[in-house]
Structures are given as structure tokens and as C-alpha cells.
Write a protein that holds these residues in place. Sequence first.
Motif, PDB file in Angstrom:
ATOM      1  N   TYR A 275       0.829  -1.207   0.000  1.00  0.00           N
ATOM      2  CA  TYR A 275       0.000   0.000   0.000  1.00  0.00           C
ATOM      3  C   TYR A 275       0.871   1.268   0.000  1.00  0.00           C
ATOM      4  O   TYR A 275       0.756   2.107   0.886  1.00  0.00           O
ATOM      5  N   PRO A 276       1.756   1.393  -0.993  1.00  0.00           N
ATOM      6  CA  PRO A 276       2.675   2.539  -0.996  1.00  0.00           C
ATOM      7  C   PRO A 276       1.971   3.892  -1.071  1.00  0.00           C
ATOM      8  O   PRO A 276       2.543   4.912  -0.665  1.00  0.00           O
ATOM      9  N   GLN A 277       0.744   3.921  -1.582  1.00  0.00           N
ATOM     10  CA  GLN A 277       0.054   5.210  -1.689  1.00  0.00           C
ATOM     11  C   GLN A 277      -0.867   5.484  -0.499  1.00  0.00           C
ATOM     12  O   GLN A 277      -1.616   6.459  -0.503  1.00  0.00           O
ATOM     13  N   GLY A 278      -0.764   4.644   0.532  1.00  0.00           N
ATOM     14  CA  GLY A 278      -1.543   4.901   1.733  1.00  0.00           C
ATOM     15  C   GLY A 278      -2.141   3.639   2.308  1.00  0.00           C
ATOM     16  O   GLY A 278      -2.944   2.967   1.653  1.00  0.00           O
ATOM     17  N   VAL A 279      -1.756   3.309   3.538  1.00  0.00           N
ATOM     18  CA  VAL A 279      -2.265   2.114   4.196  1.00  0.00           C
ATOM     19  C   VAL A 279      -3.714   2.356   4.623  1.00  0.00           C
ATOM     20  O   VAL A 279      -4.035   3.412   5.186  1.00  0.00           O
ATOM     21  N   PRO A 280      -4.606   1.422   4.378  1.00  0.00           N
ATOM     22  CA  PRO A 280      -5.993   1.605   4.814  1.00  0.00           C
ATOM     23  C   PRO A 280      -6.083   1.857   6.313  1.00  0.00           C
ATOM     24  O   PRO A 280      -5.369   1.239   7.111  1.00  0.00           O
ATOM     25  N   TRP A 281      -6.969   2.748   6.696  1.00  0.00           N
ATOM     26  CA  TRP A 281      -7.124   3.102   8.101  1.00  0.00           C
ATOM     27  C   TRP A 281      -7.584   1.918   8.941  1.00  0.00           C
ATOM     28  O   TRP A 281      -7.307   1.864  10.154  1.00  0.00           O
ATOM     29  N   ASP A 282      -8.261   0.958   8.338  1.00  0.00           N
ATOM     30  CA  ASP A 282      -8.804  -0.130   9.140  1.00  0.00           C
ATOM     31  C   ASP A 282      -7.827  -1.298   9.310  1.00  0.00           C
ATOM     32  O   ASP A 282      -8.157  -2.298   9.951  1.00  0.00           O
ATOM     33  N   TYR A 283      -6.613  -1.180   8.734  1.00  0.00           N
ATOM     34  CA  TYR A 283      -5.638  -2.250   8.950  1.00  0.00           C
ATOM     35  C   TYR A 283      -5.196  -2.226  10.412  1.00  0.00           C
ATOM     36  O   TYR A 283      -4.904  -1.174  10.977  1.00  0.00           O
ATOM     37  N   ALA A 284      -5.074  -3.399  11.018  1.00  0.00           N
ATOM     38  CA  ALA A 284      -4.576  -3.501  12.387  1.00  0.00           C
ATOM     39  C   ALA A 284      -4.167  -4.931  12.681  1.00  0.00           C
ATOM     40  O   ALA A 284      -4.986  -5.851  12.598  1.00  0.00           O
ATOM     41  N   GLN A 285      -2.891  -5.107  12.999  1.00  0.00           N
ATOM     42  CA  GLN A 285      -2.359  -6.353  13.552  1.00  0.00           C
ATOM     43  C   GLN A 285      -2.804  -7.586  12.768  1.00  0.00           C
ATOM     44  O   GLN A 285      -3.201  -8.594  13.344  1.00  0.00           O
ATOM     45  N   THR A 286      -2.715  -7.478  11.467  1.00  0.00           N
ATOM     46  CA  THR A 286      -3.080  -8.606  10.616  1.00  0.00           C
ATOM     47  C   THR A 286      -1.855  -9.051   9.824  1.00  0.00           C
ATOM     48  O   THR A 286      -1.205  -8.224   9.179  1.00  0.00           O
ATOM     49  N   GLU A 287      -1.570 -10.338   9.887  1.00  0.00           N
ATOM     50  CA  GLU A 287      -0.415 -10.840   9.154  1.00  0.00           C
ATOM     51  C   GLU A 287      -0.709 -10.841   7.659  1.00  0.00           C
ATOM     52  O   GLU A 287      -1.849 -11.059   7.225  1.00  0.00           O
ATOM     53  N   LEU A 288       0.337 -10.595   6.889  1.00  0.00           N
ATOM     54  CA  LEU A 288       0.224 -10.637   5.441  1.00  0.00           C
ATOM     55  C   LEU A 288       0.518 -12.065   4.969  1.00  0.00           C
ATOM     56  O   LEU A 288       1.046 -12.897   5.710  1.00  0.00           O
ATOM     57  N   GLN A 289       0.170 -12.328   3.734  1.00  0.00           N
ATOM     58  CA  GLN A 289       0.388 -13.666   3.190  1.00  0.00           C
ATOM     59  C   GLN A 289       1.867 -13.866   2.872  1.00  0.00           C
ATOM     60  O   GLN A 289       2.424 -13.161   2.022  1.00  0.00           O
ATOM     61  N   PRO A 290       2.551 -14.784   3.543  1.00  0.00           N
ATOM     62  CA  PRO A 290       3.972 -14.984   3.254  1.00  0.00           C
ATOM     63  C   PRO A 290       4.202 -15.433   1.815  1.00  0.00           C
ATOM     64  O   PRO A 290       3.388 -16.164   1.240  1.00  0.00           O
ATOM     65  N   ASP A 291       5.312 -14.993   1.258  1.00  0.00           N
ATOM     66  CA  ASP A 291       5.698 -15.382  -0.091  1.00  0.00           C
ATOM     67  C   ASP A 291       7.044 -16.097   0.024  1.00  0.00           C
ATOM     68  O   ASP A 291       8.099 -15.467  -0.054  1.00  0.00           O
ATOM     69  N   ILE A 292       6.994 -17.391   0.225  1.00  0.00           N
ATOM     70  CA  ILE A 292       8.218 -18.154   0.473  1.00  0.00           C
ATOM     71  C   ILE A 292       9.158 -18.102  -0.725  1.00  0.00           C
ATOM     72  O   ILE A 292      10.384 -18.034  -0.582  1.00  0.00           O
ATOM     73  N   ASP A 293       8.595 -18.119  -1.932  1.00  0.00           N
ATOM     74  CA  ASP A 293       9.447 -18.044  -3.118  1.00  0.00           C
ATOM     75  C   ASP A 293      10.262 -16.755  -3.125  1.00  0.00           C
ATOM     76  O   ASP A 293      11.412 -16.739  -3.582  1.00  0.00           O
ATOM     77  N   HIS A 294       9.653 -15.689  -2.630  1.00  0.00           N
ATOM     78  CA  HIS A 294      10.317 -14.380  -2.629  1.00  0.00           C
ATOM     79  C   HIS A 294      11.526 -14.356  -1.704  1.00  0.00           C
ATOM     80  O   HIS A 294      12.479 -13.614  -1.938  1.00  0.00           O
ATOM     81  N   VAL A 295      11.483 -15.174  -0.649  1.00  0.00           N
ATOM     82  CA  VAL A 295      12.559 -15.140   0.348  1.00  0.00           C
ATOM     83  C   VAL A 295      13.389 -16.425   0.345  1.00  0.00           C
ATOM     84  O   VAL A 295      14.252 -16.605   1.208  1.00  0.00           O
ATOM     85  N   ALA A 296      13.155 -17.301  -0.619  1.00  0.00           N
ATOM     86  CA  ALA A 296      13.776 -18.629  -0.603  1.00  0.00           C
ATOM     87  C   ALA A 296      15.299 -18.565  -0.567  1.00  0.00           C
ATOM     88  O   ALA A 296      15.959 -19.334   0.165  1.00  0.00           O
ATOM     89  N   ASP A 297      15.885 -17.674  -1.354  1.00  0.00           N
ATOM     90  CA  ASP A 297      17.355 -17.597  -1.400  1.00  0.00           C
ATOM     91  C   ASP A 297      17.928 -17.257  -0.035  1.00  0.00           C
ATOM     92  O   ASP A 297      19.022 -17.727   0.334  1.00  0.00           O
ATOM     93  N   PHE A 298      17.211 -16.465   0.719  1.00  0.00           N
ATOM     94  CA  PHE A 298      17.733 -16.013   2.004  1.00  0.00           C
ATOM     95  C   PHE A 298      17.458 -17.035   3.106  1.00  0.00           C
ATOM     96  O   PHE A 298      18.192 -17.090   4.094  1.00  0.00           O
ATOM     97  N   ILE A 299      16.446 -17.833   2.920  1.00  0.00           N
ATOM     98  CA  ILE A 299      16.267 -18.988   3.806  1.00  0.00           C
ATOM     99  C   ILE A 299      17.451 -19.938   3.616  1.00  0.00           C
ATOM    100  O   ILE A 299      18.016 -20.475   4.581  1.00  0.00           O
TER     101      ILE A 299
END
Length: 805
Positions: A275-299
Motif C-alpha cells: 500500500y505505498p500510496q496509503g495504508v488503509p485506516w482499518d488495517y490492524a495487527q493482521t499478518e500478510l500472506q507470506p511469499d516463500i518463493d520471494h525469500v527462498a534464497d535467504f532462507i
Amino acid sequence: MKTQSRVVVIGGGVIGVSVAYHLAKYGWSDVVLIEKHELTSGSTWMAAGNCSFFHGNYYCTQVNMKSVELYQRLEAETGQGTGWHTTGSIRTADNPGRMEELGYVYSMNRCLGLDVSWVTPEEIKAMHPLINVDGLIAGLYWPDDGDVDPNGVTMAMSIGAKKYGAEINTHTRVTGIESTPSGEWRVSTDKGDITCEVVVNAAGLWAPQVARMVGLDIPSIPGEHTHILFEAIDVVKDRDAYLPLVRDPDRSIYIRQEMDSLILGLYESKVKQWYPQGVPWDYAQTELQPDIDHVADFIENGIYRFPIMGETGFKHVTDGPITYTPNGDPLVGPAYPLKNFYHACGYSFGVTQAGGIGHHLAGWIMNGEPEIDLWSVDSRRYGSYANWAYNHEKIEDTYPRLYAIICPNDWRDAARPNRTAPIYEYQKQAGAVFGDYFGWECPNYFTDDPVKNRENPGWKRNNTFDFVGAECRHVMEKVGLIDLTRFAKTRITGTGAETWLNTMTCQKVPTKDGRIALSPMLDHNGNFKSDMTITRVKDNEYFCVTASVGKCHDQHWLMHNLPADGSVCMEDLTYQQGCLVLAGPKSRDVLASASYNDVSNEAFPFGTSREIYVGRVKCRVNRMNYVGELGYEIFHPIESQVAVYQTLMAAGEKFDLKMVGMYAMDSMRLEKGYLAWKSEMNVHHTPLETNVAWTVKLDKDFIGKTGIEKQKAEGVPRQLVCLVCEAEDADPWGYNPIFDGDAIVGMTSSGGYGHRTGKSIALGYVPPDLAAPGTRLEVEVLGKKLAAEVMAMPLYDPKNERMKI
């Protein structure tokens, strides 16, 4: 909820709660904190809670130190558990560049009195038996580092804040902020309005939206960050003592113990903006969907360094948003150009720094000055160029390099070029290699092949050394042209201008037309606020010049000290005027050939200013410079810069006029002992401690006079000196400890190599009894002590004859 308060803090994460806690504890109990959901529900809830002393900046390290100090005692003070564990931490190196970085940090930390030591791969293995040390050269070990429960420490500070009188309102959203006719702020919420004197924007993910409520565009954008908790590991569970946290920055990972297992944190190659143009006001303490492929090299990097993780499953993958700024450091302090509006946002290491920044920002708000120099995180270090779009590009480069080797002169290409002088293309044609200074592209040095000879940054002398040396010698022997268009330039006018400027500086304002005065501005304690030159143009009109990077900082200070009667007006000329500097023994010859005026020494003496024609362009020319040679600062309408440049280069052809960069200028100013803002001139020093003590005129009133008089009566505790070091390939950079035998007696403020003198130079502060020329000391550079001798300033042209010929 109150309708009136002295301070409103917006945001109930660890940063905002820390600010409220410290304000209340230090006596400003009339504080209201507003949080749109529950405390910690933005980014704090998902933080790993690592608390390390490590930071590449001297003063930010002090912020971290203050956090650790607080977290260790907070449970006893409030009764709320914080989950503090003292585990120690290790930062590893597997290449020479990283070893240089650790050497710099080691020396800097010793200035601060921190317990830090070098450890070998074998010692690392003994401390953390689960690590694979293959490829490691060494590491640094801090035994007092630890970790904390982010929720626990936030709740502890909230209990403390309420104990000291603060009010905390959760499930209350700010809907608007406006200034009132009385100069106060009205903060509107969905539960009513609060009128207050001071607002602190600690809104974290939503800080940009809060800033926009008062017309500001701040460079802070959320990105996703991942850390992974592994299943229980028997050898961890069976240990009696906690394992130290390990950071392997060369693999962009950290690993620490969490109960009976390990946490792996990582900074991948590409940030996922959220949400680079503004995080929704109602977001609170909710985990995002992990993207294991995105971080696989660093794992895989983590498993390489800690093979046992390859034999263990994931217990939980945490993916959540944290904020990033263009360089990864937060936005703190007064918000330009507003009054009594502060930022405390943009944090990507919020828990690490929260306790310290709450302490320091509270003091800043209450006392008007920070306790330590926080320029590296000051929100005013950025100008209007650092908007959302700029940061959108910048953090794509910043995030994957959060663990990059920290070294000076690491100029990154992202979001550049941004602001250029009209002669930019001519500079490129001449072989300029550019740096980014407050958004301006400025040549650092010139070479016949800017691509092939692009700088290889590092802590040791690098491939720029010979190019810079040639430029310095050219200025010494002939004449150079330096582009300082980026100078911050301000016109001060009005019937009260002279009186007011005399209160703003410890120096006396010039009383004759065309006279120039070096005029330091001081804070209320008598310490350096800014470096300024004041030229009297005519009656009731003055031309003021300050450092480019301090533009917002300095003009903010000036505008909020203007008299209320309207007798003084300020006009920003920074983007209306350029500045080209001629310097060197042939500079008068060039100027005489380019102008229609008499520029002889008799007609145009040192330290004066005149309006003269350079070609067809009327310019204001100041006979002074920052390199200690005969020279002239030529201020001109920005739209005429190309014409002025062409005239000067044509006139200078027979005198071998060449363009010169910033590195050469800095080398030459060190040889002259000229002070640099935020190096020698910061909030920890007064003019009486330096070679500009002569600018202090105690027969008039000025801001900071009481502090100066107090120091003069008590005695100056330290003195600025010039040290010549016996260096081989690594010169002092600043924040190097100065030793007298085994005792640390001072610290360098800046340093480098002086090409005209052939000396390795450090400027620094030591006790007065060690400031006499000839005193033998040592300066520690990259962990190695170098013999050094105090020399009389200036080292180059000690009688200051060359600039006055």
C-alpha cells in the motif's frame, strides 16, 4: 477524552508510547496519546524485538544505548514484564570490506565506552555451537546486547505514561489537524477535538497520511518484512544460557534464539512495497500472506550459516509491514516549515531505537534542543525533492542494502539525477563523477573516464585519491572552478534586520555595505546551531549563506525566531541564484579577464562583496572561499549560469582553468582547519572550543550568550586541534578515538588526506592541556592506533597570506 492538552501524540506503537511516557515522566504530564486501534497494532506487534548497540552513526548508537538502558529497568519501574534477555550479539565479516566496516564501528564504539571486542571464527563457534563458520574472517561481539518483547515493553511504557499523568485513548482515529488563530493545533478525531500546543506524528504506517493533514509530503513507505520461527530444536531447548544473536550481513540475515528454537530474519533482494500510496485506516495487527518463493534464497543463506535449520520445520512465518525512508533512517524532530509539529516516524528498527528516541525527542520538545546531535535522523535532512515518488524509487535500492557495507562516499544511483545546476551537462562532458547533496548533483571529482574510474567506496584510500590530489595541486598552482550552486541562500530585509541578525549570531553584523562576516548561530546553550556568512548589501538588506544540507534546518530556525512586529522579512533565494567559485593564484587574472570591473586587491580586498559584471551578467561576488587560496564566490541569477560559466571558462583558458570537485574542496578545507557543519560545528561544542572563538562578541546580546558566558567562567573543557597522523592507506574519517597512552582523551570530528601538504589530517577535540602543538597522541583508525602529533592550525599557509594577496 480531554479537549485541551499540551501535547498530542498520534500513534500507539512503541515509538509513540515511548514519546508519551518520557514526556510525562520528565514533567509534561498534560499529554494525550491517540491510537486508532489497540496499542502495538501497526508494525510493533510483528517486530522481532532485537536490541543491539550496533549502528553506523555515532549518535544513533547512543540512541540504541539509551533504549537498552531503559528496557533493562522498565519492569521494575512499572510492574509490567518486558521480556528482556541479555544474550549478547555477534556481527560477522567474510570479506575485507566488511572487516573495514567493523573496524570503524569498533573504534567508534570505544569512543562511547561500549563493551565490544573482536572475535575469531573459533570463538564465534564456541559462543554459538550451531553456527557454520566457513568463510568467516572475524566478527564483533557485544556481550550486553539482547532482545525484548515488543508488546511487553510498549505496555510497560504505557503503564508508566499513565502513572505519570498521560492520557491514552485507543480506538480513536485522527481525522484532521489544523492550526488555530492563537498558534495552537486543533486535532480532530472521531470522538471529538483536542486543542494543543504540540503535535507529534508517531503514526508509523499512517504517518504520511497524518503529515498530509498539515500539508506535508514525507518520504515514508511501508514494505513487507519476513522473519521465520522454526520448530523446537532440542539442543536449543536443553541449553542453560541463551545463545547470542548473530547477524551475517554479507548474507543479509540475522538469527536469534526464541524460547526453544531460532528465529531467522532476512532482507531480500527486492522489497515488496505494501500500500505505498496509503495504508488503509482499518488495517490492524493482521499478518500478510507470506511469499516463500520471494525469500527462498535467504532462507538458504540462513540454512548455510545454521545447518540445523535445514533439519527443522517452520513453526510460524511472520510477514508484516514496516516503514522505510530513502536511506533507511527514521524521520525525527521538528517538521519544516511548521511550528510545534514534530515527527517520530519512518522507523524500520523501531523497537531497537524506541526507548532512546522517546527520551531524546521528549527533551527536544521540552527544552527546544536535543541532548545529542540527531542530525542523521532529523526530518529536515531532506528537502522538498524527497517526496513520495522519490522514495518510491529510493527504497527499491535501500531495502536490499540495509545490510550493505557501511562506508563513506557510497553514492547510490536510485532516484537520480534529481536536482541539477544549469551547467550539469558541461560538468558531465568534463568527466565529472557526481555525488548527491541535498538532492543536488555535484561533482565529487573529475576524470577522463567517469565510468571506468567510478569510485570504489571504502574506508581506505581508493581509486579517487590521485584524481583528487591532482585537483588540489591545480588549485594551489593555477586556478580551479567549483560549483557551489547548492548553497542555501537567504535575503533578510526590513527596518529591524540588523538588530534581529545581531541576536541570531554571536558575531557582530557588518555595518558597512559590502562587508562580510563569518557568523555562527548558536542554540540557547551556546552550542553551534549553524554556520552562516552574512553580507551587508545595503541599509536594511543582508545576504546570508549557509550549508546546502542545512537549508531546511537553518531556515526553519530563522523563520521561527522572526520578530512578531513584521520588521524583518525572509526570502529564500536558494533556487534563484547559482554560485561558482574561482580559487587559486590565477583566479584574479581570470576574473579580471571576464569582468568589466577593477578587481585588484586595492579595489576589491579580502572579506568584501561587490556587484560586478561577469560578461553580460551582473553578479554578487564575495572575495572569500573555503579552500584557503585567493578566490571569489560568484553568485548569479540561476537562469544566467551557463552564460557566466562560458565567460569564465573562455577567460580562463589561457590560465589553465579547470573544474574541481567536492573531494578536493574538503581536502583543502582540512588543511586550513576550516570547520564543517555537523562535524566540528555540532550541538556538543561552542565556538570557544574552536579556532573561531574570535567570532564571539560578548558586548552584545545574542541567543546562546548565557551558555557562552557560563563556559568561559568555568573554563573550556576541550579544544579543537589539528592532528597529523602517521597513516599508510587509511585516514581518519571522524568519530575515531584519540588516545593519550591507554586512555581515550578525545574524538576526531572529521579527517582525510591533505594533498597540498602531503599529510594525513584529523580534526578533533581533546582536553586543553593536550592541545599544545607538538603533543604526541594516537588516533585509532579501523581498529589500529596511529601515531599522531598536534599541529598548529592552519597546517597550510599558516599566515593566511595566499588568500589575501
